[in-house]
Design a protein around this motif. Sequence first.
Motif, PDB file in Angstrom:
ATOM      1  N   LYS A 152     -23.231   2.478  30.375  1.00  0.00           N
ATOM      2  CA  LYS A 152     -22.354   1.624  31.704  1.00  0.00           C
ATOM      3  C   LYS A 152     -22.551   0.168  32.362  1.00  0.00           C
ATOM      4  CE  LYS A 152     -19.190   2.256  35.883  1.00  0.00           C
ATOM      5  NZ  LYS A 152     -17.287   1.895  34.661  1.00  0.00           N
ATOM      6  N   GLU A 153     -24.186   0.443  32.438  1.00  0.00           N
ATOM      7  CA  GLU A 153     -24.449  -0.734  32.854  1.00  0.00           C
ATOM      8  C   GLU A 153     -24.857  -1.799  31.801  1.00  0.00           C
ATOM      9  OE1 GLU A 153     -28.335  -0.227  35.005  1.00  0.00           O
ATOM     10  OE2 GLU A 153     -27.460   0.562  36.078  1.00  0.00           O
ATOM     11  N   THR A 154     -24.902  -1.355  30.457  1.00  0.00           N
ATOM     12  CA  THR A 154     -24.758  -2.262  29.457  1.00  0.00           C
ATOM     13  C   THR A 154     -23.493  -2.681  28.873  1.00  0.00           C
ATOM     14  OG1 THR A 154     -26.817  -1.238  28.452  1.00  0.00           O
ATOM     15  CG2 THR A 154     -25.600  -2.613  26.642  1.00  0.00           C
ATOM     16  N   ASN A 155     -22.446  -1.759  28.997  1.00  0.00           N
ATOM     17  CA  ASN A 155     -21.001  -1.966  28.528  1.00  0.00           C
ATOM     18  C   ASN A 155     -20.368  -3.413  29.712  1.00  0.00           C
ATOM     19  OD1 ASN A 155     -21.487  -0.329  26.621  1.00  0.00           O
ATOM     20  ND2 ASN A 155     -20.245   1.393  27.181  1.00  0.00           N
ATOM     21  N   VAL A 156     -20.440  -3.087  30.611  1.00  0.00           N
ATOM     22  CA  VAL A 156     -20.134  -3.696  31.868  1.00  0.00           C
ATOM     23  C   VAL A 156     -20.898  -4.753  32.347  1.00  0.00           C
ATOM     24  CG1 VAL A 156     -18.461  -3.485  33.788  1.00  0.00           C
ATOM     25  CG2 VAL A 156     -18.485  -1.795  32.132  1.00  0.00           C
ATOM     26  N   ILE A 157     -21.685  -4.585  33.284  1.00  0.00           N
ATOM     27  CA  ILE A 157     -22.669  -5.390  34.085  1.00  0.00           C
ATOM     28  C   ILE A 157     -23.108  -6.169  32.588  1.00  0.00           C
ATOM     29  CG2 ILE A 157     -24.563  -5.953  35.370  1.00  0.00           C
ATOM     30  CD1 ILE A 157     -22.504  -4.486  36.376  1.00  0.00           C
ATOM     31  N   GLY A 158     -23.769  -5.417  31.746  1.00  0.00           N
ATOM     32  CA  GLY A 158     -23.692  -7.113  30.622  1.00  0.00           C
ATOM     33  C   GLY A 158     -23.009  -7.416  29.997  1.00  0.00           C
TER      34      GLY A 158
END
Length: 375
Positions: free
Chosen positions: A89-95
């Motif tokens: 999720k971090e990679t998808n959204v924050i990234g």
Amino acid sequence: MGKIVLVTGVARRLGGRFVARVQSDPQVERVIAVDAVEPEYPLEGADFVKADIRQSAIARVLAEHSVDTVVHMDVSGTALGGGSRASVKETNVIGTMQLLGACQKSPTVRRLVVKSSTNVYGSAPRDPAVYRETTPPKSLPRGGFAKDAVEVEGYVRGFARRRPDVAVCVLRFANILGPSGDTPLAEYFSLPVLPTVFGYDPRLQFVHEDDVVEVLRIGSHEAPSGTLNSGTFNIAGDGVLTLSQCSRRLGRPTVPVVLPAVTWAGSALRTLGVTDFSPEQVRLLTHGRVVETREMRDVLGFKPAYTTAETFEEFVRDRGPGLLPPRTVAGLVDRADRAATALAALPLLSRRRGDGPGDGAGSEGPRRAASGNGE
């Protein structure tokens, strides 16, 4: 001078395949391949930069290489190398947020292509038979990769408003299958026995990895007519398959689970680390999803080389035979369907015969009275 293309998510095989394809494109001068993890395979002459798109350093990569085209493929539903759902999720959204922020500040970026998913439409019992790009979902996804995709597209729309000079192309892919597929649905179809929702046989669409790579390449260029390949496009192979047809072709038996117990079964599978059986995945395997692809053909000028059925056949050949011959599975599925139909018809037959709940002395009186009047 040709294009300088930056590609994210190259540690995954699909990203690596796209790098190899775009590297051979005569309109491309250089390819900058970016990921936080070094790929386990060669990148066909591309310049690999080890960088985490969740960090602000991605802005320096864009500036140092004067990137004009960004292809964002690091939006995925599965973890790389045994990572957690939180890291995905971090990679998808924050990234995505960091990458778009870097693109917004870059004076050289002129085109952005984003790998999205038809999961943004969700799956609900009152869904339209076919979703168009402009059709709003009946209920927004509430978790998992589907919710990530909705958030990603929201950030992309904001970026497009702030940088109207950048051509933005969002590609909503149906379920991707192929030799290097690492999607949740590919993991589900790899199970020896397929848990299904009792009484439901959803319609599904697939897109082949080869078509994914090619349409991403097309999206990174202008259309043959000279118009910009910008907008949002559904990408899927022609036709549909039902889940029961998929199980027959795989040679894998199904285990129908009543709907209230499906959430428990999904939690058990996630605990065992077998597959990502999220609530949104359950809804897909309950209600299905079908999208229209007219814009893909008319605007992008792209016709998939594989239909939905052909994509699945390729997937079956790659994964090998299941536990049982397809004919045996077909027979088992047909018998299960007949049994389910018979069970569903029992209450109706009981009501017609007067044997159902509530048919007692109170309902017998009117029938006797009618008989007496007839005599």
